[in-house]
Design an enzyme around this catalytic site. Structure first.
Site, short mmCIF file in Angstrom:
data_model
loop_
_atom_site.label_atom_id
_atom_site.label_comp_id
_atom_site.label_asym_id
_atom_site.label_seq_id
_atom_site.Cartn_x
_atom_site.Cartn_y
_atom_site.Cartn_z
N GLU A 41 29.77 45.37 42.40
CA GLU A 41 31.17 44.98 42.23
C GLU A 41 31.68 45.46 40.88
OE1 GLU A 41 32.32 41.07 40.47
OE2 GLU A 41 30.51 40.35 41.46
N THR A 70 36.14 39.19 40.08
CA THR A 70 37.18 38.54 39.28
C THR A 70 38.54 38.67 39.97
OG1 THR A 70 35.89 39.23 37.34
CG2 THR A 70 37.99 38.18 36.91
N LYS A 130 29.94 31.58 45.57
CA LYS A 130 29.34 31.98 44.30
C LYS A 130 29.26 30.74 43.42
CE LYS A 130 30.88 34.41 40.11
NZ LYS A 130 31.80 35.43 39.59
#
Length: 210
Positions: A41, A70, A130
């Site tokens: 990522e 993010t 997460k």
């Protein structure tokens, strides 16, 4: 279960690239792939992130799954998918982002901390969550919430390194998100790509034995 989630559960590592410069991105990505990393990522608070994601989708097609990190809100999710992100990871729980990902067949793994947030994310359609910040929460926290929440895939992010990976997975993590402990940007900038590859290989070997 989506193919992306299957890959996450099989390979167990997501490499997090935050703050990498565009001119170094391709070399860093290739070095990680050479070390066995299959999910990467680029965080959207990295300058030029969407440009890099778009380029990686073509350059590393068939070698790695490329996602955006993010992703804080719907607008950022739209930008990530427009760039070609194959998964979305957030430090926060935004149900609009989960719904948008589901609508477009892209797995969203939102950031959560409490049992309430975990269940809320799951009910909203997140395939995995997460758990963040794991470096502060610790593996005992993960082990405790695993009791009642053993059916929800959890990627633990923060604090994991080569020495404590066993504790993370032993406590119930299905995968880990790894940033600077895996991707040493100084090595990348200095052209020491063989060190990046070797570090990746060490992590991949370590999780394969757990």
């Amino acid at each position: 279960m989506s193919e992306t989630l299957k890959q996450l559960l099989e390979h167990k590592i997501v490499a997090i690239l935050r703050g990498i410069e565009d001119r170094h991105a391709d070399a860093a990505g290739q070095a990680l792939i050479d070390g066995g990393i299959r999910l990467m990522e680029i965080t959207l608070n990295t300058q030029g992130a969407t440009t890099m994601i778009h380029r990686w989708r073509n350059k590393f097609d068939g070698q790695a799954i490329v996602g955006a990190g993010t992703v804080l809100d719907l607008k950022m999710a739209q930008e990530a998918l427009a760039a070609g992100a194959q998964f979305i990871i957030s430090p926060n729980l935004d149900e609009e982002v989960i719904a948008y990902g589901a609508e477009h067949g892209v797995s969203v793994w939102p950031g959560v901390m409490t049992p309430t947030e975990i269940v809320k994310a799951w009910k909203a359609g997140a395939e995995a969550v997460k758990l963040f910040p794991m470096g502060t929460l610790g593996t005992k926290y993960l082990a405790e919430i695993r009791g009642p929440l053993d059916h929800i895939p959890i990627m633990a992010t923060g604090g994991a390194d080569l020495h404590n990976l066993g504790e993370y997975f032993g406590a119930g993590a299905n995968a880990v998100g790894l940033g600077s402990k895996l991707v040493n940007l100084e090595w990348v900038r200095e052209g020491k790509l063989e060190l990046v590859t070797e570090r990746a290989r060490q992590f991949v070997d370590a999780v394969s034995k757990l």
